[in-house]
Design a protein around this motif. Sequence first.
Motif, PDB file in Angstrom:
ATOM      1  N   ILE A   8     -30.442  44.412  89.678  1.00 48.26           N
ATOM      2  CA  ILE A   8     -31.454  44.040  90.678  1.00 48.26           C
ATOM      3  C   ILE A   8     -32.336  42.915  90.147  1.00 48.26           C
ATOM      4  N   LEU A   9     -32.828  43.077  88.931  1.00 47.09           N
ATOM      5  CA  LEU A   9     -33.709  42.060  88.348  1.00 47.09           C
ATOM      6  C   LEU A   9     -32.974  40.739  88.146  1.00 47.09           C
ATOM      7  N   GLU A  10     -31.730  40.805  87.672  1.00 42.29           N
ATOM      8  CA  GLU A  10     -30.959  39.578  87.470  1.00 42.29           C
ATOM      9  C   GLU A  10     -30.699  38.859  88.790  1.00 42.29           C
ATOM     10  N   SER A  11     -30.485  39.633  89.857  1.00 39.76           N
ATOM     11  CA  SER A  11     -30.219  39.004  91.154  1.00 39.76           C
ATOM     12  C   SER A  11     -31.451  38.282  91.696  1.00 39.76           C
ATOM     13  N   LEU A  12     -32.628  38.685  91.250  1.00 38.86           N
ATOM     14  CA  LEU A  12     -33.853  38.023  91.702  1.00 38.86           C
ATOM     15  C   LEU A  12     -34.261  36.865  90.789  1.00 38.86           C
ATOM     16  N   ILE A  13     -33.697  36.813  89.598  1.00 40.29           N
ATOM     17  CA  ILE A  13     -34.047  35.724  88.682  1.00 40.29           C
ATOM     18  C   ILE A  13     -33.313  34.445  89.060  1.00 40.29           C
ATOM     19  N   THR A  14     -32.049  34.560  89.472  1.00 37.71           N
ATOM     20  CA  THR A  14     -31.305  33.372  89.905  1.00 37.71           C
ATOM     21  C   THR A  14     -30.772  33.590  91.303  1.00 37.71           C
ATOM     22  N   GLU A  17     -39.662  43.160 108.210  1.00 35.94           N
ATOM     23  CA  GLU A  17     -38.786  43.718 107.177  1.00 35.94           C
ATOM     24  C   GLU A  17     -39.546  43.805 105.862  1.00 35.94           C
ATOM     25  N   LEU A  18     -39.069  44.664 104.981  1.00 38.98           N
ATOM     26  CA  LEU A  18     -39.660  44.777 103.658  1.00 38.98           C
ATOM     27  C   LEU A  18     -39.038  43.722 102.747  1.00 38.98           C
ATOM     28  N   HIS A  19     -39.875  42.899 102.140  1.00 38.39           N
ATOM     29  CA  HIS A  19     -39.427  41.844 101.234  1.00 38.39           C
ATOM     30  C   HIS A  19     -39.890  42.171  99.821  1.00 38.39           C
ATOM     31  N   VAL A  20     -39.098  41.757  98.839  1.00 38.42           N
ATOM     32  CA  VAL A  20     -39.456  41.995  97.445  1.00 38.42           C
ATOM     33  C   VAL A  20     -39.369  40.698  96.657  1.00 38.42           C
ATOM     34  N   SER A  21     -40.163  40.640  95.575  1.00 39.42           N
ATOM     35  CA  SER A  21     -40.106  39.523  94.637  1.00 39.42           C
ATOM     36  C   SER A  21     -40.460  40.054  93.259  1.00 39.42           C
ATOM     37  N   LEU A  22     -40.165  39.255  92.244  1.00 38.30           N
ATOM     38  CA  LEU A  22     -40.503  39.628  90.878  1.00 38.30           C
ATOM     39  C   LEU A  22     -41.983  39.373  90.630  1.00 38.30           C
ATOM     40  N   LYS A  29     -42.333  33.695  96.408  1.00 35.18           N
ATOM     41  CA  LYS A  29     -40.970  33.467  96.882  1.00 35.18           C
ATOM     42  C   LYS A  29     -40.260  34.817  96.880  1.00 35.18           C
ATOM     43  N   HIS A  30     -39.850  35.282  98.050  1.00 36.77           N
ATOM     44  CA  HIS A  30     -39.329  36.637  98.165  1.00 36.77           C
ATOM     45  C   HIS A  30     -38.053  36.671  99.002  1.00 36.77           C
ATOM     46  N   THR A  31     -37.395  37.813  99.007  1.00 40.31           N
ATOM     47  CA  THR A  31     -36.180  38.006  99.790  1.00 40.31           C
ATOM     48  C   THR A  31     -36.201  39.401 100.411  1.00 40.31           C
ATOM     49  N   GLU A  32     -35.433  39.564 101.467  1.00 40.58           N
ATOM     50  CA  GLU A  32     -35.376  40.864 102.128  1.00 40.58           C
ATOM     51  C   GLU A  32     -34.737  41.892 101.214  1.00 40.58           C
ATOM     52  N   LEU A  33     -35.200  43.112 101.337  1.00 37.32           N
ATOM     53  CA  LEU A  33     -34.684  44.210 100.534  1.00 37.32           C
ATOM     54  C   LEU A  33     -33.196  44.431 100.776  1.00 37.32           C
ATOM     55  N   ARG A  34     -32.751  44.242 101.996  1.00 35.33           N
ATOM     56  CA  ARG A  34     -31.337  44.471 102.296  1.00 35.33           C
ATOM     57  C   ARG A  34     -30.439  43.459 101.588  1.00 35.33           C
ATOM     58  N   ASN A  35     -30.976  42.256 101.282  1.00 35.19           N
ATOM     59  CA  ASN A  35     -30.186  41.277 100.524  1.00 35.19           C
ATOM     60  C   ASN A  35     -29.904  41.766  99.112  1.00 35.19           C
ATOM     61  N   ILE A  36     -30.844  42.502  98.549  1.00 36.32           N
ATOM     62  CA  ILE A  36     -30.651  43.057  97.206  1.00 36.32           C
ATOM     63  C   ILE A  36     -29.553  44.115  97.257  1.00 36.32           C
TER      64      ILE A  36
END
Length: 87
Positions: A10-16, A69-74, A23-30
């Motif tokens: 999960i963390l690696e997918s948000l680093i690159t 939607e719920l979005h997440v970021s590091l 800068k965030h992405t939808e939870l479903r993308n993770i």
Amino acid sequence: MDISIIKRVILESLITPPRWGGKHTELRNIKKGFPSNISNSKEGQKLIDKSIKELVNNGCLLCKKSTGELHVSLNPRMKKEIMEFIK
């Protein structure tokens, strides 16, 4: 499958590409980033959800409701800890 491996993925997918702070992405993308044998099983989905919840609770992930939607970021304040966990 080990929960620490899922957290690392999960963390690696948000680093690159970088998803820090604003800068965030939808939870479903993770959740889509996992192999189908994990993401399509109930046990795998529970592990992914538990991993995300633990990462949010320990401050590595920031949650935000955006466009319904719920979005997440590091969390940029936890960059050192996140990089150490991945290595």
